[in-house]
Design a protein around this motif. Structure first.
Motif, PDB file in Angstrom:
ATOM      1  N   ASP A 130       4.138  17.571  25.138  1.00 23.35           N
ATOM      2  CA  ASP A 130       5.244  17.871  24.221  1.00 23.35           C
ATOM      3  C   ASP A 130       5.055  17.247  22.835  1.00 23.35           C
ATOM      4  O   ASP A 130       5.873  17.450  21.943  1.00 23.35           O
ATOM      5  CB  ASP A 130       6.593  17.484  24.822  1.00 23.35           C
ATOM      6  N   ASP A 137       4.623  25.116  20.106  1.00 21.51           N
ATOM      7  CA  ASP A 137       4.934  26.368  19.406  1.00 21.51           C
ATOM      8  C   ASP A 137       4.621  27.581  20.278  1.00 21.51           C
ATOM      9  O   ASP A 137       5.394  28.534  20.321  1.00 21.51           O
ATOM     10  CB  ASP A 137       4.161  26.453  18.090  1.00 21.51           C
ATOM     11  N   ASN A 140       7.262  27.820  22.964  1.00 27.85           N
ATOM     12  CA  ASN A 140       8.550  28.225  22.388  1.00 27.85           C
ATOM     13  C   ASN A 140       8.594  29.733  22.113  1.00 27.85           C
ATOM     14  O   ASN A 140       9.652  30.354  22.237  1.00 27.85           O
ATOM     15  CB  ASN A 140       8.847  27.439  21.123  1.00 27.85           C
ATOM     16  N   GLY A 144       9.979  28.753  26.131  1.00 29.06           N
ATOM     17  CA  GLY A 144      10.084  27.318  26.401  1.00 29.06           C
ATOM     18  C   GLY A 144       9.055  26.811  27.392  1.00 29.06           C
ATOM     19  O   GLY A 144       8.539  27.560  28.224  1.00 29.06           O
TER      20      GLY A 144
END
Length: 147
Positions: A130, A137, A140, A144
């Protein structure tokens, strides 16, 4: 005895197994290195009769004239090692358990093929997934990071 669970990355192969301790080991033999693509295979030795494959059975690869290895043909997860005949035990890969952190290595096997530089890595820099923005990115963009 306690029953613990595990399975492959895609979830097609699931198992439960009875264990009586949290002792595990690292196998450094060349066959395990090649079978897992790592410097060693982390294994928990279990009784074959205590392993219950839930849902689909694993696929098996005859890795030598004396042994075979369960794996998932869908995602490629290596699940273990078993001698062909003559043994009440088999090994399950530590990474395939739902809670691999519970296990503690108690010995090395196949020491003739050990790569010492990979044994004590405690002095290496540590980077969390993380904290790596490129990876964050990408996750995401698809909804997620997985837990």
């Amino acid at each position: 005895m306690e029953t613990v669970t595990g399975g492959c990355q895609c979830g097609r192969i699931r198992y439960e197994v009875a264990i009586d301790n949290d002792e595990a080991y690292l196998c450094h033999c060349r066959m395990c290195q090649r079978a897992t693509g790592g410097f060693a295979a982390a294994f928990k030795s279990v009784k074959r009769a205590g392993v219950h494959w839930m849902g689909d059975e694993p696929d098996w690869y005859d890795s030598s004239p004396i042994a075979r290895r369960p794996f998932c043909a869908s995602c490629g997860t290596p699940l273990g090692f078993a001698f062909i005949g003559g043994s009440e035990k088999m090994d399950l890969t530590i990474g395939s358990f739902d809670d691999p952190a519970r296990f503690t290595p108690v010995h090395h096997f196949g020491a003739e093929s050990m790569h010492e530089a990979w044994i004590d890595t405690s002095g290496l820099k540590r980077i969390r997934t993380d904290e790596y923005q490129v990876l964050v990115d990408k996750w995401n963009k698809v909804g997620g990071m997985p837990s």
